[in-house]
Design a protein around this motif. Structure first.
Motif: not given
Length: 127
Positions: A15-20, A44-52, A60-67
């Motif tokens: 789950v990728v969303d800036d809304d807690r 950015k965290e979603a990409v990093q977790i895949h890089c790891s 599940l990807m939100d559209k509007e997020m920081p970074l």
């Protein structure tokens, strides 16, 4: 437990969303249908977790997020060869905004908040 719920236990989701609050709601729904899941706050965290080295059946990807927003993150994940089902989950309902998000590499798009029926329809497509 119904057979389709049993098979869902094999699935994993991010789950990728800036809304807690929305992250928690979506995680609870995934838990309810037996999908192991994790959550991150931005693309950015979603990409990093895949890089790891971690991988997921569903993102599940939100559209509007920081970074890094959902469009940038989806493009980046696809360029890395990530073949997971990526579903855009956003409050945008304008066709142009949805089209732009879809063109980034989404498999599907749903207006948030998700409900169990919408989630099950996604999972049925994956299985």
């Amino acid at each position: 437990m119904a057979p389709n719920e049993n098979s869902a236990t094999e699935l994993t989701a991010l789950v990728v969303d800036d809304d807690r609050q929305l992250r928690m709601i979506h995680q609870r729904m995934l838990n309810k249908v037996g999908v192991k899941n994790q959550a991150v706050e931005n693309g950015k965290e979603a990409v990093q977790i895949h890089c790891s080295g971690q991988g997921f059946d569903l993102i599940l990807m939100d559209k509007e997020m920081p970074l890094m927003n959902g469009i940038e993150a989806t493009k980046e994940l696809r360029s890395m060869g990530i073949c997971s089902t990526i579903v855009g989950v956003s409050s945008h309902t304008k066709e142009k905004q949805i089209q732009e998000f879809m063109e980034a590499g989404l498999d599907d798009y749903l207006v948030k908040p998700l409900n169990l029926a919408k989630l099950r329809s996604i999972l049925d497509k994956i299985m």
